[in-house]
Design a protein around this motif. Sequence first.
Motif, PDB file in Angstrom:
ATOM      1  N   VAL A 293     -25.848  12.978  10.499  1.00 40.35           N
ATOM      2  CA  VAL A 293     -25.045  11.759  10.357  1.00 40.35           C
ATOM      3  C   VAL A 293     -23.842  11.809  11.298  1.00 40.35           C
ATOM      4  O   VAL A 293     -23.569  10.856  12.032  1.00 40.35           O
ATOM      5  CB  VAL A 293     -24.579  11.571   8.896  1.00 40.35           C
ATOM      6  N   LEU A 294     -23.149  12.940  11.322  1.00 35.63           N
ATOM      7  CA  LEU A 294     -21.953  13.051  12.165  1.00 35.63           C
ATOM      8  C   LEU A 294     -22.319  12.920  13.635  1.00 35.63           C
ATOM      9  O   LEU A 294     -21.614  12.273  14.407  1.00 35.63           O
ATOM     10  CB  LEU A 294     -21.260  14.395  11.910  1.00 35.63           C
ATOM     11  N   SER A 295     -23.411  13.530  14.010  1.00 33.07           N
ATOM     12  CA  SER A 295     -23.811  13.526  15.410  1.00 33.07           C
ATOM     13  C   SER A 295     -24.232  12.116  15.855  1.00 33.07           C
ATOM     14  O   SER A 295     -23.846  11.658  16.936  1.00 33.07           O
ATOM     15  CB  SER A 295     -24.932  14.534  15.579  1.00 33.07           C
ATOM     16  N   VAL A 296     -25.003  11.436  15.015  1.00 33.73           N
ATOM     17  CA  VAL A 296     -25.420  10.064  15.351  1.00 33.73           C
ATOM     18  C   VAL A 296     -24.206   9.137  15.317  1.00 33.73           C
ATOM     19  O   VAL A 296     -24.051   8.246  16.157  1.00 33.73           O
ATOM     20  CB  VAL A 296     -26.518   9.577  14.383  1.00 33.73           C
ATOM     21  N   TRP A 297     -23.330   9.383  14.370  1.00 32.05           N
ATOM     22  CA  TRP A 297     -22.096   8.603  14.251  1.00 32.05           C
ATOM     23  C   TRP A 297     -21.327   8.623  15.575  1.00 32.05           C
ATOM     24  O   TRP A 297     -20.862   7.597  16.067  1.00 32.05           O
ATOM     25  CB  TRP A 297     -21.260   9.205  13.128  1.00 32.05           C
ATOM     26  N   ALA A 298     -21.233   9.833  16.155  1.00 35.96           N
ATOM     27  CA  ALA A 298     -20.486   9.970  17.409  1.00 35.96           C
ATOM     28  C   ALA A 298     -21.130   9.125  18.506  1.00 35.96           C
ATOM     29  O   ALA A 298     -20.431   8.480  19.283  1.00 35.96           O
ATOM     30  CB  ALA A 298     -20.430  11.440  17.824  1.00 35.96           C
ATOM     31  N   SER A 299     -22.456   9.111  18.563  1.00 33.59           N
ATOM     32  CA  SER A 299     -23.076   8.341  19.646  1.00 33.59           C
ATOM     33  C   SER A 299     -23.042   6.840  19.339  1.00 33.59           C
ATOM     34  O   SER A 299     -23.039   6.023  20.251  1.00 33.59           O
ATOM     35  CB  SER A 299     -24.506   8.807  19.906  1.00 33.59           C
ATOM     36  N   LEU A 300     -22.965   6.482  18.059  1.00 36.46           N
ATOM     37  CA  LEU A 300     -22.831   5.054  17.719  1.00 36.46           C
ATOM     38  C   LEU A 300     -21.468   4.532  18.140  1.00 36.46           C
ATOM     39  O   LEU A 300     -21.310   3.353  18.450  1.00 36.46           O
ATOM     40  CB  LEU A 300     -23.014   4.850  16.216  1.00 36.46           C
TER      41      LEU A 300
ATOM     42  N   PRO B 205     -32.846   3.624  21.358  1.00 36.96           N
ATOM     43  CA  PRO B 205     -32.814   4.376  22.616  1.00 36.96           C
ATOM     44  C   PRO B 205     -31.406   4.849  22.991  1.00 36.96           C
ATOM     45  O   PRO B 205     -31.256   5.867  23.648  1.00 36.96           O
ATOM     46  CB  PRO B 205     -33.332   3.370  23.648  1.00 36.96           C
ATOM     47  N   GLN B 206     -30.405   4.097  22.549  1.00 36.87           N
ATOM     48  CA  GLN B 206     -29.050   4.483  22.950  1.00 36.87           C
ATOM     49  C   GLN B 206     -28.451   5.568  22.074  1.00 36.87           C
ATOM     50  O   GLN B 206     -27.475   6.204  22.466  1.00 36.87           O
ATOM     51  CB  GLN B 206     -28.141   3.253  22.938  1.00 36.87           C
ATOM     52  N   ILE B 207     -29.000   5.757  20.870  1.00 37.33           N
ATOM     53  CA  ILE B 207     -28.442   6.822  20.044  1.00 37.33           C
ATOM     54  C   ILE B 207     -29.326   8.072  20.091  1.00 37.33           C
ATOM     55  O   ILE B 207     -29.088   9.029  19.375  1.00 37.33           O
ATOM     56  CB  ILE B 207     -28.213   6.379  18.577  1.00 37.33           C
ATOM     57  N   ILE B 208     -30.336   8.054  20.977  1.00 36.14           N
ATOM     58  CA  ILE B 208     -31.189   9.232  21.141  1.00 36.14           C
ATOM     59  C   ILE B 208     -30.378  10.509  21.436  1.00 36.14           C
ATOM     60  O   ILE B 208     -30.646  11.550  20.844  1.00 36.14           O
ATOM     61  CB  ILE B 208     -32.256   8.975  22.238  1.00 36.14           C
ATOM     62  N   PRO B 209     -29.361  10.443  22.317  1.00 41.94           N
ATOM     63  CA  PRO B 209     -28.588  11.675  22.542  1.00 41.94           C
ATOM     64  C   PRO B 209     -27.988  12.209  21.245  1.00 41.94           C
ATOM     65  O   PRO B 209     -27.995  13.431  21.020  1.00 41.94           O
ATOM     66  CB  PRO B 209     -27.493  11.242  23.510  1.00 41.94           C
ATOM     67  N   GLY B 210     -27.502  11.331  20.399  1.00 44.03           N
ATOM     68  CA  GLY B 210     -26.923  11.760  19.127  1.00 44.03           C
ATOM     69  C   GLY B 210     -27.970  12.359  18.220  1.00 44.03           C
ATOM     70  O   GLY B 210     -27.744  13.395  17.589  1.00 44.03           O
TER      71      GLY B 210
END
Lengths: 357, 309
Positions: B191-198, B226-231
Amino acid sequence: MTYLVLDQLTKRFANWTAVDRVSLTVEKGELISLLGPSGCGKTTTLQMIAGFLDADGGRVTLDGQDLLAKKPNERGLGIVFQSYALFPHMTAAENVAFGLEMRRINRADRDRMVADALRLVGLDQYGDRHPRRMSGGQQQRVALARALVIKPSLLLLDEPLSNLDAKMREEMQIELRRIQRTVGTTMILVTHDQSEAMALSDRVVVMNKGRIQQVATPQDAYDRPANAFVANFLGRTNLLPGMVAGGPAGTTITVADSVWPVAEPVAPGPGALAVRPEKIGFVDAGGLRGTVQARVFQGTQWLFEIETAAGRLMVIRQHDGSPLPAEQERVMVGWRPQDMAVMPADPEAAGASREAA
Amino acid sequence: MSMAASSETDAPVPATAAAPPPPRRHRWPLVPYLLSAPGLALFAVLLLVPLTMTFLLSLNSFSFYGGIQDVWQWGNYADIIADDYFHEVFLRTFRIAALVTVLCAVFGAPEAYILRRMKSPWRGLCLLVVLGPLLISVVSRTLGWALLFGSTGLVNQGLMALGIIATPIEFMYTETGVVIALTHVLVPFMVLSVWASLQRLDPQVENAALSLGAGPLTVMRRVVLPQIIPGILSGSIIVFALAASAFATPAIIGGRRLKVAATLAYDEFLNTLNWPLGATVAVLLLVANVVIIVGCNRLVERRYKQVFE
């Protein structure tokens, strides 16, 4: 033919009314600007038309159909966002093709339409570039192509040029005007930049505090502002307090020791006279007496500051070799009655003009 | 003579104004090293030395009567590679880790997206709930799961009372139980990691896709995902690494029967006292982890290289 109609459109937020009963009709093929300072409700109006915000009252009809009843993805509007909002993981061509894909247009037609759209904005060589590898101006063009390729019934542009540098902005203004002439799409442009609005639009809608102040062609709004806010917002202006009186020879306004005939119907009482600095000249008689406080050479023109009994006046004269007064010289300034606008006194706006001066 | 000439040519040049100031680091070449020395020392003492010692230990041999023999050989590695028992444990470890990673991505990414769209104060409250597992000691949290999952636990009793199942479902000492418990613990990292990329996602991009006629699901799939793939990728790396090397949760929920690499290494060290074999398991776990993570990272980065810039 009336195409888009906003009828008493209203948006309220928790503690203020962002858009207050805005009514407007737009003709087909027209480019109209919503112009005003930030917080005047222009972007909120646009977002309600686009469907990203729900209206709290009023109606929007496009070509006879109720627009507010449709979901944003069913309205078929083209939108160019301030941040461009390109899809960063797709190439320019893929960005442009997205809307066509959503409309299930077959591959061959899609490729042709994408190529046409990119050619229209002058980016035919850049189809396989990703947005991050493009300049701001190029991204702007991709955003425009993406919005135009779906042949939208209405194109909404939200501060489209504000992220570009000055030179680029001028280029894009001309480009935008050319494209609008070519495709003939009805466009609504939201901007806070009065020169942009004047350069591009058929009509400008000047807004302040959620309300429409004036709807007019750029020249009319500039020459004959409806009120002090419009006069001040559209370029530099001189706002002089005066007294309007009716008489046998018609309505007049008295400003200090000078009297001017008034063409528009204004109620007698305290009023204000707005006149642009470049419309004021030095006259021999029948004008306003004053003293030149300062004169500044600006290359193509001279800027004068004249102290008069009615207040300080800004005057711009062309640097065309004609004799001009020196500092501290006693002068008389005047203007043609058709170059001025008379409006009822507005204490709030008068305060704003004093700040501006 | 030559000195005089050079000073003459130098003199008229307004050196201070024209020449850019010399970069400071040329004057103090050692400063960067000195400044990073404490960090490097900590890194070396706390990570490199123990790792090296573990590796050296894994090369020793062990016998029940002679203890650890100070010889250098690859026998332990050969034993593990040859033995089906170890294969099973390693396979189970990575199967669990992979499942946990997938589940964390499936639950964590939408969770982060929903959280971002929430308004305060709900957003802060829900974030606290999501991060909750990290605030509770791993042992008490896992024992809580055991109470919930046991054959007389709340879940089974409830399901039986509702008549959905006749006999209790076995969660304890099964892979399913371990996967569920590990997912619960590790989902906050996702959640934290995806949050950062969001946070880096332009909110107007979704509106742009909507205006072009995309439905909400298409917007998700074609534009947001596709844009939150890095997260999701960085979250997956954290979750996978932690799941593959998790100890407490598999030890309590998996018990002694269901061994994973970490509990195996523990048992070799503390029960069998075969330290070299335990060290070998630890080294192999580390190597496998690094290989899998780096490999997946490369794969995903190549596939989505535009969003990683």
